[in-house]
Design a protein around this motif. Sequence first.
Motif, PDB file in Angstrom:
ATOM      1  N   VAL A   1      19.191  52.262 -19.046  1.00 37.77           N
ATOM      2  CA  VAL A   1      19.627  51.774 -20.361  1.00 37.77           C
ATOM      3  C   VAL A   1      18.475  51.935 -21.342  1.00 37.77           C
ATOM      4  CG1 VAL A   1      20.280  49.701 -21.673  1.00 37.77           C
ATOM      5  CG2 VAL A   1      21.268  50.119 -19.403  1.00 37.77           C
ATOM      6  N   LYS A   2      18.771  52.491 -22.518  1.00 36.50           N
ATOM      7  CA  LYS A   2      17.732  52.647 -23.537  1.00 36.50           C
ATOM      8  C   LYS A   2      17.260  51.268 -23.984  1.00 36.50           C
ATOM      9  CE  LYS A   2      19.041  57.175 -25.304  1.00 36.50           C
ATOM     10  NZ  LYS A   2      19.350  57.986 -26.521  1.00 36.50           N
ATOM     11  N   GLY A  11      10.343  46.761 -15.969  1.00 37.00           N
ATOM     12  CA  GLY A  11      10.966  48.018 -15.556  1.00 37.00           C
ATOM     13  C   GLY A  11      12.470  47.893 -15.388  1.00 37.00           C
ATOM     14  N   PHE A  12      13.027  46.711 -15.714  1.00 33.49           N
ATOM     15  CA  PHE A  12      14.441  46.440 -15.441  1.00 33.49           C
ATOM     16  C   PHE A  12      15.356  47.457 -16.114  1.00 33.49           C
ATOM     17  CE2 PHE A  12      18.531  44.553 -16.493  1.00 33.49           C
ATOM     18  CZ  PHE A  12      18.930  44.041 -15.277  1.00 33.49           C
ATOM     19  N   PRO A  27      25.508  51.992 -28.290  1.00 35.79           N
ATOM     20  CA  PRO A  27      26.412  50.828 -28.307  1.00 35.79           C
ATOM     21  C   PRO A  27      25.678  49.524 -28.008  1.00 35.79           C
ATOM     22  CG  PRO A  27      26.700  52.066 -26.273  1.00 35.79           C
ATOM     23  CD  PRO A  27      25.762  52.870 -27.131  1.00 35.79           C
ATOM     24  N   PHE A  28      24.518  49.630 -27.348  1.00 38.37           N
ATOM     25  CA  PHE A  28      23.722  48.445 -27.032  1.00 38.37           C
ATOM     26  C   PHE A  28      22.280  48.870 -26.806  1.00 38.37           C
ATOM     27  CE2 PHE A  28      26.334  49.722 -23.347  1.00 38.37           C
ATOM     28  CZ  PHE A  28      25.341  50.282 -22.538  1.00 38.37           C
ATOM     29  N   VAL A  29      21.392  47.898 -26.826  1.00 35.41           N
ATOM     30  CA  VAL A  29      19.975  48.185 -26.616  1.00 35.41           C
ATOM     31  C   VAL A  29      19.383  47.107 -25.714  1.00 35.41           C
ATOM     32  CG1 VAL A  29      19.473  47.035 -28.816  1.00 35.41           C
ATOM     33  CG2 VAL A  29      17.716  48.450 -27.766  1.00 35.41           C
ATOM     34  N   GLY A  30      18.594  47.527 -24.745  1.00 36.30           N
ATOM     35  CA  GLY A  30      17.925  46.590 -23.857  1.00 36.30           C
ATOM     36  C   GLY A  30      16.662  46.038 -24.503  1.00 36.30           C
ATOM     37  N   VAL A  31      16.428  44.745 -24.349  1.00 37.51           N
ATOM     38  CA  VAL A  31      15.225  44.103 -24.881  1.00 37.51           C
ATOM     39  C   VAL A  31      14.674  43.151 -23.818  1.00 37.51           C
ATOM     40  CG1 VAL A  31      16.003  44.251 -27.286  1.00 37.51           C
ATOM     41  CG2 VAL A  31      16.514  42.188 -25.947  1.00 37.51           C
ATOM     42  N   ILE A  54      24.091  43.836 -28.229  1.00 37.39           N
ATOM     43  CA  ILE A  54      25.268  44.700 -28.369  1.00 37.39           C
ATOM     44  C   ILE A  54      25.447  45.096 -29.835  1.00 37.39           C
ATOM     45  CG2 ILE A  54      27.769  44.814 -28.100  1.00 37.39           C
ATOM     46  CD1 ILE A  54      27.543  42.962 -25.750  1.00 37.39           C
ATOM     47  N   ARG A  55      25.627  46.379 -30.070  1.00 39.32           N
ATOM     48  CA  ARG A  55      25.774  46.909 -31.429  1.00 39.32           C
ATOM     49  C   ARG A  55      27.213  47.362 -31.722  1.00 39.32           C
ATOM     50  NH1 ARG A  55      23.835  50.983 -33.052  1.00 39.32           N
ATOM     51  NH2 ARG A  55      22.823  50.355 -34.987  1.00 39.32           N
TER      52      ARG A  55
END
Length: 509
Positions: A32-33, A25-26, A71-75, A85-86
């Motif tokens: 953050v998407k 759930g972080f 601009p970034f995506v959480g994984v 980071i994109r």
Amino acid sequence: MSLELLLLGATLAVVFYIWQRRAFGFWQRHGVKFIRPIPLLGCTREFLTARVPFFEQIQKFHEAPGFEKEPFVGVYMAYRPALVIRDLDLIKTVMIKKFQYFNNRVLQTDPHNDALGYNNLFFARSPAWRELRTTISPVFTTGKIKQMYPLMVKIGKNLEDSAERLGSGSSVQVKDLCARFTTDLIATIAFGLEANALQNASSEFFYHNKAIFAVTLRRAIDFAIIFMLPAFASLARVKLFSKETTKFIRSSINYVLAERERTGQKRNDLVDILLALKREAAANPQKLSTPVDLDYLVAQAAIFQTAGFETSSSTMTLTLYELARNEALQDRLRQEITDYFGDEEHISYERIQEMAYLSQVVNETLRKYPIVGYIERECSQPAEGERFTLEPFHNMELPHGMSIYMSTLAVHRDPQYWPEPDKFDPERFDPANRDKLNMDAYMPFGVGPRNCIGMRLGLLQSKLGLVHLLRNHRVHTCDQTVKKIEWAATSPVIASKHDIVLRLEKVSV
């Protein structure tokens, strides 16, 4: 008894469910998407089941549908949250402008049981890495490389002789030939040793260099922990090199160091730098943050050997593959080689640096095939003072220890920066097209203060090998040549799943 076991099982299941919901759930809690994880494996199922290599897993995160404008995506790396980071400006911020927050790598080996892995320049942590970088940098100055160059040319001529011995029309496993060249070259310019990989099919140096990247089940587990779960490095006692390879490297470098000290010979190479480091540490033991013992010195030599062997041989291999598939480009490069050297036996340092089209070809290979494929850093937040946030994109303050990833492979193949990204086109790097390039989207050697220290040497040995191979030979595709390169799923760097076989043809200059 069965009721007690049932209750215990139920309790553990509930605890696991609560823990996992909390862990996964972080990103949602921070707004953050993110890519949705699955139990236990997080977002890394394909990597952990050996379907894709790690660099491709990072590429898949970067290119995940629905995140194209983010601009970034959480994984989640298994259970650990991480950020991919994109955005190019944010990449530059992390790697350069705010480097003080990101001066450590995520990757780690066991600090207690893996002296050769943990202490080398690539894995070293702050402040030891900065001391090491300052100490070792003189090996890679233009002046030092020029001093090494005659030794490099000698190995280049050995490569020509090897191609000659193979015979015109022979089918050649190109990676094997190129890797033997880089093995011999690194052995002589770094350590003053003759590996004889080009002359001797069973060269011990070559055998151990290959073994570093040969992945058994145990090595696959080690690499998975090094890449994804470094907190478990000590518990699992992971090592960068196998026991056999460690023994060989340690004995070889120990012999060279002892001989160099005994004879007093100077070659202006890595060994001289390591001996100077040893003497400085003995004279000023408080000056360095890490004790300098034999394994510490051997660790620097080991990573130099490993990186120099694999990266340049892969660059050469993939360049030859593309040239065999694009013979007009090969003709143009061979013509440049003829124009510059003709019948001259010696390939001079100054002239090879002037070869514009050769540079374009190698740059385009590294654009299409950035050998490492990704960049990673660990966030180090200070105990006091200003802390790093994701402004202006988000007000989130990154937690201390957060892993950050950037996919060079995805950026290098993004059509918004590189039109027709799958096409091999050296014209992209023609000086006349320089104003059309966004060079922030080109990072084959990393970015910022922790970029590849051996970049210039690596480029030079790749170019030298290509010139020596192509001045009297051509490469062609054959029935055994793969139509499309598939990545080797267990390789830590970009490598073809299948051997790249090309037909070698002897031609007159």
